[in-house]
Design an enzyme around this catalytic site. Structure first.
Site, short mmCIF file in Angstrom:
data_model
loop_
_atom_site.label_atom_id
_atom_site.label_comp_id
_atom_site.label_asym_id
_atom_site.label_seq_id
_atom_site.Cartn_x
_atom_site.Cartn_y
_atom_site.Cartn_z
N CYS A 2 0.84 -1.19 0.00
CA CYS A 2 0.00 0.00 0.00
C CYS A 2 0.88 1.24 0.00
O CYS A 2 1.89 1.30 0.70
CB CYS A 2 -0.95 0.08 1.18
N ARG A 27 3.88 -0.56 -4.73
CA ARG A 27 3.53 -1.06 -3.40
C ARG A 27 2.17 -1.74 -3.39
O ARG A 27 1.73 -2.26 -2.37
CB ARG A 27 3.53 0.08 -2.38
N TRP A 77 -2.91 -2.68 -1.78
CA TRP A 77 -2.66 -4.11 -2.01
C TRP A 77 -3.52 -4.81 -0.98
O TRP A 77 -3.25 -4.74 0.22
CB TRP A 77 -1.18 -4.44 -1.81
N ASN A 103 -1.58 1.95 5.66
CA ASN A 103 -0.76 0.84 5.16
C ASN A 103 -0.44 -0.04 6.36
O ASN A 103 -0.01 0.46 7.39
CB ASN A 103 0.51 1.42 4.54
N GLY A 104 -0.64 -1.36 6.23
CA GLY A 104 -0.35 -2.28 7.35
C GLY A 104 -1.58 -3.09 7.70
O GLY A 104 -2.53 -3.17 6.92
N GLU A 488 15.53 -18.99 -9.40
CA GLU A 488 15.28 -17.57 -9.64
C GLU A 488 14.74 -17.35 -11.07
O GLU A 488 13.82 -16.54 -11.27
CB GLU A 488 16.56 -16.77 -9.40
N LYS A 492 11.15 -15.68 -11.93
CA LYS A 492 10.97 -14.51 -12.81
C LYS A 492 9.90 -14.81 -13.85
O LYS A 492 9.03 -13.99 -14.11
CB LYS A 492 12.28 -14.18 -13.55
N GLU A 495 6.29 -15.03 -12.23
CA GLU A 495 5.69 -13.82 -11.68
C GLU A 495 5.30 -12.79 -12.74
O GLU A 495 4.35 -12.05 -12.55
CB GLU A 495 6.54 -13.20 -10.57
N HIS A 511 13.56 -38.30 -9.89
CA HIS A 511 12.90 -38.76 -8.66
C HIS A 511 11.44 -38.32 -8.59
O HIS A 511 10.88 -38.23 -7.50
CB HIS A 511 13.66 -38.26 -7.43
N LYS A 610 5.81 -4.66 -4.52
CA LYS A 610 7.27 -4.63 -4.43
C LYS A 610 7.74 -4.77 -3.00
O LYS A 610 8.80 -5.32 -2.73
CB LYS A 610 7.77 -3.31 -5.02
C1 F6R Z 1 10.64 -11.27 -6.99
C2 F6R Z 1 10.59 -10.36 -5.89
C3 F6R Z 1 10.17 -10.88 -4.55
C4 F6R Z 1 11.07 -10.28 -3.47
C5 F6R Z 1 10.58 -10.69 -2.08
C6 F6R Z 1 11.49 -10.18 -0.99
O1 F6R Z 1 11.02 -10.64 -8.16
O2 F6R Z 1 10.88 -9.22 -6.03
O3 F6R Z 1 10.22 -12.27 -4.51
O4 F6R Z 1 12.37 -10.73 -3.67
O5 F6R Z 1 9.29 -10.20 -1.87
O6 F6R Z 1 11.58 -8.80 -1.03
P1 F6R Z 1 12.80 -8.03 -0.38
O7 F6R Z 1 14.03 -8.42 -1.10
O8 F6R Z 1 12.46 -6.59 -0.53
O9 F6R Z 1 12.86 -8.46 1.06
#
Ligand code: F6R
Length: 615
Positions: A2, A27, A77, A103-104, A488, A492, A495, A511, A610
């Site tokens: 948020c 956010r 969010w 926010n929260g 990773e 990517k 997501e 397995h 984010k």
């Molecule tokens: C994926 C992504 C998320 C963050 C995760 C942790 O692209 O961005 O998986 O890596 O939410 O966020 P941080 O690194 O800010 O603790």
């Protein structure tokens, strides 16, 4: 999650708020809203979906209603209740005079609600926030003072919050409060700003006050007063904000994600500068506050992180164990918490987080702190809550990352982990691998130009992306230090394209997952010349025998295996131990181009945010 923006001054508040919110959409972006006070009336506008929907509504509104100099706005969010108009913020009291953006999570909202209902409060939404609106309104009815009302109300709230409150009868002030959620107050001349994060206000001011937990602020056009949890007025600590507005531009790229992928060579240079000067000189890491004696006593490392940062931590495990001989556990923060973890003063606990605000990681770090372990934080935000918990703080300096999918911050985290492992090896008596250390340093110094080689010609990757974009499932495989790269790369892809992609250690394929293989399930294999190369090749043969399409990401294909892969991306020569930093760029580009080809919202994929500030 948020985003909050508040403005009081001489400008048209709605313009400042909408612009600020557009920089905070990372956010959360499932609904948005604003509350403005003009002509002795409160005007609230809300819209489900992206900010553009709210802008559309406002563009059709009468100028006299939106021509206010005070207002608060929010991009959401969803945590409690669907992303509908009614659940969008701002929320308000029964008569609509008091408005709040939050926010929260108010954890005790269900405990507070029945009493408020008995007092006649009408709840319109399913949100926890609405409880705070009514609670503050009741305090206001008693005190007739918005500051006091908020000060009284926060004492009854449990959970995490950053919020802004306005009242129709006091159009000269905004009250803000925070606990375990970020909030800054931008300091202007004849105007002031409130925001969840710097990008929202950097265009207007480079000076700000970081509100701390349990503080409440009263913000007017020409004054900012901050009170501690005992309601004592405290001195304002004004700081210079670290960003330039230019960091928020796409610089000609179609998406922030593509721009950020292309920034990685410079990010590497930035991380290395003044830390590695040559392969023959020791790594300098002034940020590590552990003496040689303490370093030598460390007998266990725990790395805690989430998502992409967790994958960087998994690469870190291979590097630390190879260079320092110290056993490393890597765990998702959400799994580390609420159990009896084993750590003591000889344990080094490393928290990794791009945002420095991830709630799970903050809780895990606090838990580790209680065991007297040394807390080292690797973050892209040295102004974050997590940074403030650090005994040693390693800022990664990747620059602001706007795209929700992390790319350049991952690269900076990897580089920081190489530096830290080398530093620890060089400064402890357990160091036993000086020739490998020298080789890694040499490779890190040439990494930017190798990254540029990949980034300067992405046609092959774009073609592969187009060819495979219609598949619904993918498996990514690798072994050893590139197993986290497979995780990773798969993250990517899923997501930003919503394609189901799973990362496996290549040896695990047989397995169980091999049962899924046929011509509809492409397998992407990462294989670097080194001890596991032949093994991964065998696993590729096994996949091929089940008619899976094979994509190779490799620095080497010999004559015998030329026809094994349906498609391949050849990366520059690089030793296995440094190869995750090169391989990942191919996977980032592949995910980007598939998403872009499918017409998905690359920078703001659905359901994500984010900064994940809820547990
Ligand atoms: C994926 C992504 C998320 C963050 C995760 C942790 O692209 O961005 O998986 O890596 O939410 O966020 P941080 O690194 O800010 O603790």
């Amino acid at each position: 999650m948020c985003g909050i923006v508040g403005y009081i001054g001489k400008k048209r508040a709605v313009d400042v708020i909408l612009k600020g919110l557009s920089y905070l959409e990372y956010r959360g972006y499932d609904s948005a809203g604003v509350a403005l006070i003009s002509n002795n009336a409160v005007h609230i506008y809300k819209a489900p979906g992206k900010l553009s929907n709210l802008k559309e509504i406002l563009s059709q509104e009468k100028e006299e209603n939106i021509n206010a100099n005070i207002g608060i706005g929010h991009t959401r969010w969803a945590t409690h209740g669907l992303p509908t108009e009614v659940n969008a913020h701002p929320h308000h009291c029964n008569c609509g005079s008091l408005t709040i953006v939050h926010n929260g999570i108010i954890e005790n909202y269900k405990d507070l609600k029945p009493d408020l209902e008995k007092k006649g409060c009408k709840f319109l939404s399913q949100t926890d926030t609405e409880v705070a609106a009514h609670l503050i309104a009741h305090e206001f009815a008693d005190t007739k003072d918005l500051l006091k009302a908020v000060q009284n109300a926060v004492k009854k709230l449990k959970g995490a919050y950053a919020f802004c409150v306005t009242h129709k009868t006091m159009p000269d002030r905004i009250i803000a409060a925070r606990k375990n959620a970020p909030l800054i107050i931008g300091v202007g001349e004849g105007e002031n700003f409130i925001a969840s994060d710097i990008p929202a206000i950097i265009e207007y001011t480079k000076k700000a006050i970081y509100l701390s937990d349990n503080q409440v602020a009263e913000i007017k056009t020409d004054s900012i007063k901050i009170y501690d949890k005992n309601n004592n007025l405290i001195a304002n600590k004004i700081e210079n904000l670290p960003f330039e507005p230019i960091a928020l531009s796409k610089m000609g790229y179609k998406h922030f994600m593509l721009k950020e992928i292309h920034e990685q060579p410079d990010v590497v240079r930035n991380v290395l500068i003044d830390k590695i000067k040559s392969e023959n000189l020791a790594v300098v890491l002034d940020d590590v506050k552990l003496s040689k004696e303490q370093l030598t006593k460390i007998n266990r490392i725990q790395i805690i992180a989430c998502g992409t940062s967790l994958h960087a931590g998994l690469v870190g495990k291979y590097i630390f164990e190879e260079l320092t001989g110290i056993p490393v556990d890597v765990e998702a923060s959400s799994e580390y918490i609420y159990r009896n973890t084993i750590a003591d003063e000889n344990t080094l606990v490393i928290g990794i987080s791009q945002s420095g605000e991830t709630a799970d990681t903050i809780t895990a770090i606090k838990q580790a702190k209680e065991k007297n372990s040394h807390i080292l934080i690797i973050t892209n935000r040295k102004d974050s809550a997590m940074a403030r918990l650090a005994d040693s703080l390693l800022p990664v300096n990747a620059g602001i990352e706007v795209s929700v999918a992390a790319t350049k911050s991952y690269m900076a985290q990897l580089l920081s982990l190489y530096l830290l492992a080398i530093y620890m090896a060089e400064n402890s008596t357990k160091c036993n691998n000086s020739s490998l250390i020298k080789e890694i340093k040499k490779e890190l110094l040439t990494l930017p130009s190798k990254l540029e080689t990949i980034l300067n010609d992405t046609k092959n990757i774009e073609n592969i992306a187009k060819k495979y974009s219609s598949f619904k499932n993918f498996i990514f495989i690798a072994r050893g230090i590139n197993y986290p790269t497979a995780l990773e790369g798969a993250l990517k892809l899923k997501e930003i394209s919503y394609i189901n992609a799973t990362g496996y250690p290549a040896g695990e394929l047989k397995h169980g997952p091999i049962a899924m293989l046929d011509e509809t399930m492409p397998v992407l294999a990462i294989l670097n010349e080194g001890v596991v190369y032949d093994k991964v090749l065998s696993n590729c043969e096994e996949a091929k025998a089940r008619q899976a399409k094979l994509i190779g990401v490799t620095n080497f294909i010999d004559e015998k295996h030329k026809n094994l892969f349906d498609d391949a991306v050849i990366i520059p020569e690089i030793p296995d131990i440094v190869s995750p930093a090169l391989n990942i760029v191919v996977l980032q580009l592949l995910a980007y181009h598939i998403s872009e080809y499918l017409g998905k919202d690359v920078d703001q994929p659905r359901n994500l945010a984010k900064s994940v500030t809820v547990e």
